[in-house]
Motif scaffolding. Structure first.
Motif, PDB file in Angstrom:
ATOM      1  N   VAL A  95       1.055  -1.121   0.016  1.00 32.91           N
ATOM      2  CA  VAL A  95      -0.020   0.104  -0.069  1.00 32.91           C
ATOM      3  C   VAL A  95       0.953   1.333   0.146  1.00 32.91           C
ATOM      4  N   SER A  96       0.613   1.898  -1.083  1.00 37.73           N
ATOM      5  CA  SER A  96       1.570   3.475  -1.191  1.00 37.73           C
ATOM      6  C   SER A  96       0.600   4.719  -0.610  1.00 37.73           C
ATOM      7  N   ILE A  97       0.962   5.555   0.048  1.00 40.94           N
ATOM      8  CA  ILE A  97       0.511   6.631   0.194  1.00 40.94           C
ATOM      9  C   ILE A  97       1.369   7.873   0.335  1.00 40.94           C
ATOM     10  N   ALA A  98       1.323   9.046  -0.517  1.00 41.92           N
ATOM     11  CA  ALA A  98       2.137   9.968  -0.333  1.00 41.92           C
ATOM     12  C   ALA A  98       1.534  11.253  -0.103  1.00 41.92           C
ATOM     13  N   MET A 176      16.363  -7.227 -11.258  1.00 37.74           N
ATOM     14  CA  MET A 176      15.266  -7.785 -11.019  1.00 37.74           C
ATOM     15  C   MET A 176      14.226  -7.072 -11.513  1.00 37.74           C
ATOM     16  N   ARG A 177      13.035  -7.769 -11.735  1.00 35.87           N
ATOM     17  CA  ARG A 177      11.630  -6.994 -12.267  1.00 35.87           C
ATOM     18  C   ARG A 177      10.806  -7.396 -11.541  1.00 35.87           C
ATOM     19  N   ASN A 178      10.599  -6.441 -10.521  1.00 36.02           N
ATOM     20  CA  ASN A 178       9.461  -7.079  -9.242  1.00 36.02           C
ATOM     21  C   ASN A 178       8.031  -6.918  -9.689  1.00 36.02           C
ATOM     22  N   VAL A 179       8.000  -5.817 -10.282  1.00 30.11           N
ATOM     23  CA  VAL A 179       6.514  -5.372 -10.571  1.00 30.11           C
ATOM     24  C   VAL A 179       5.910  -5.022  -9.349  1.00 30.11           C
ATOM     25  N   GLY A 180       6.533  -4.222  -8.503  1.00 30.96           N
ATOM     26  CA  GLY A 180       5.963  -3.688  -7.422  1.00 30.96           C
ATOM     27  C   GLY A 180       6.722  -2.670  -6.712  1.00 30.96           C
ATOM     28  N   PRO A 181       6.853  -1.339  -7.827  1.00 31.16           N
ATOM     29  CA  PRO A 181       7.840  -0.509  -7.723  1.00 31.16           C
ATOM     30  C   PRO A 181       8.006   0.255  -6.329  1.00 31.16           C
ATOM     31  N   ALA A 182       6.857   0.389  -5.558  1.00 28.44           N
ATOM     32  CA  ALA A 182       6.907   1.258  -4.417  1.00 28.44           C
ATOM     33  C   ALA A 182       7.913   0.521  -3.361  1.00 28.44           C
ATOM     34  N   LEU A 183       7.591  -0.844  -3.175  1.00 32.14           N
ATOM     35  CA  LEU A 183       8.601  -1.580  -2.560  1.00 32.14           C
ATOM     36  C   LEU A 183       9.863  -1.610  -2.892  1.00 32.14           C
ATOM     37  N   GLY A 202       4.930   6.336 -14.240  1.00 28.02           N
ATOM     38  CA  GLY A 202       4.309   7.082 -13.630  1.00 28.02           C
ATOM     39  C   GLY A 202       4.793   7.379 -12.200  1.00 28.02           C
ATOM     40  N   ILE A 203       4.369   8.672 -11.557  1.00 29.80           N
ATOM     41  CA  ILE A 203       4.773   8.802 -10.118  1.00 29.80           C
ATOM     42  C   ILE A 203       3.998   8.335  -9.197  1.00 29.80           C
ATOM     43  N   MET A 204       2.647   8.021  -9.456  1.00 30.23           N
ATOM     44  CA  MET A 204       1.500   7.857  -8.589  1.00 30.23           C
ATOM     45  C   MET A 204       2.022   6.676  -7.471  1.00 30.23           C
ATOM     46  N   ASP A 205       2.626   5.492  -8.115  1.00 29.01           N
ATOM     47  CA  ASP A 205       2.880   4.383  -7.270  1.00 29.01           C
ATOM     48  C   ASP A 205       4.483   4.408  -6.588  1.00 29.01           C
ATOM     49  N   VAL A 206       5.219   5.511  -6.946  1.00 27.85           N
ATOM     50  CA  VAL A 206       6.463   5.675  -6.435  1.00 27.85           C
ATOM     51  C   VAL A 206       6.620   6.826  -5.722  1.00 27.85           C
ATOM     52  N   ALA A 207       5.739   7.547  -5.597  1.00 25.55           N
ATOM     53  CA  ALA A 207       6.028   9.017  -4.936  1.00 25.55           C
ATOM     54  C   ALA A 207       6.422   9.055  -3.656  1.00 25.55           C
ATOM     55  N   ALA A 208       5.748   7.858  -2.962  1.00 24.57           N
ATOM     56  CA  ALA A 208       6.042   7.712  -1.338  1.00 24.57           C
ATOM     57  C   ALA A 208       7.583   7.062  -1.309  1.00 24.57           C
ATOM     58  N   GLY A 209       7.750   6.102  -2.044  1.00 29.31           N
ATOM     59  CA  GLY A 209       8.992   5.344  -2.160  1.00 29.31           C
ATOM     60  C   GLY A 209      10.193   6.302  -2.507  1.00 29.31           C
ATOM     61  N   ILE A 210      10.209   7.326  -3.513  1.00 29.81           N
ATOM     62  CA  ILE A 210      11.039   7.880  -3.853  1.00 29.81           C
ATOM     63  C   ILE A 210      11.290   8.779  -2.599  1.00 29.81           C
TER      64      ILE A 210
END
Length: 258
Positions: A95-98, A176-183, A202-210
């Protein structure tokens, strides 16, 4: 705000974990994507928590799109990052929330419910995993580096992916290609991996991770080497980024240039 974001992520993640071992029936299964009812329910739970505490804040989420309340705070939500993994029973999703304020990402939360890993960061205050501070590693040997590749689902063809990733597969220990970029970004922040390379995604799923990676002292640039700076959220913005422990950055960027 960080406490409420963590609460929302944990509530949604607990639901996803509870349903994980059940056979999910997709709303729609496409060539390179799948739509699951769990996505929508996770999203509903997150939005319910955020709206209860911050009724004037705007929201952008994968399923409902924009909920514009003309407020300078914008929550950017991916309620199930790694939907395809979830669907096939591969326990690599989150779950990713930014939260964006006045055009900047000021906090990020990424929750892996299977391993009960709660990653979070506030801008200027460091990054944490279950309360413990995070920092990238200090690996120096390119041939021993492990990284992940993230590509835009609709902006990069498989042929382009193969051509681009070949140097990384040949010159580093593992790509690796995990297809779960936030993690993926959180693995970099923890020092478990050495780099993340992202192509037109796109940034939506990685904004928090970045933000979590940046607060753990990762170096994040565009492919041309210029420092990455978050732009006000736009779902059509598809940047190509390289993030590393800093030590290996220039060597890895040469693989892109080549």
């Amino acid at each position: 705000m960080i406490e409420i974001a963590i609460q929302a992520a944990r509530e949604a993640g607990s639901y996803l974990k509870e349903c994980f071992n059940e056979k999910s029936i997709p709303d729609e299964e496409l060539h390179n994507d799948v739509k699951l009812p769990e996505d929508k329910e996770s999203e509903r739970r997150i939005i319910e928590v955020l709206h209860r505490h911050f009724p004037t804040h705007s929201i952008y989420s994968e399923e409902v799109g924009a909920v514009d309340r003309e407020e300078e705070y914008l929550w950017i939500i991916d309620p199930l990052d790694g939907t395809n993994n979830y669907f096939i029973g591969y326990p690599y999703f989150s779950v990713s929330i930014a939260l964006q304020h006045a055009g900047e990402i000021v906090l990020g939360v990424v929750y892996n419910p299977i391993a009960d890993q709660m990653f979070w960061a506030e801008k200027g205050k460091g990054a944490y995993l279950n309360g413990n501070p995070l920092n990238v590693n200090e690996r120096t040997e390119l041939k021993m580096a492990v990284g992940t590749y993230v590509r835009g689902r609709h902006s990069v063809t498989r042929e382009q992916e193969l051509a681009f990733t070949e140097p990384f597969m040949l010159e580093t220990k593992r790509l690796m290609r995990n297809v779960g970029p936030a993690l993926d970004w959180c693995l970099l922040a923890r020092g478990w991996i050495d780099y993340v390379v992202m192509q037109k995604s796109g940034i939506m799923d990685v904004a928090a991770g970045i933000l979590i990676a940046q607060e753990a002292n990762a170096r994040v640039t565009y492919w041309d080497g210029s420092l990455y700076q978050h732009q006000p959220f736009d779902e059509t913005h598809l940047p190509s980024l390289l993030a590393t422990n800093g030590v290996l950055h220039d060597e890895l960027r040469k693989l892109i240039a080549d």
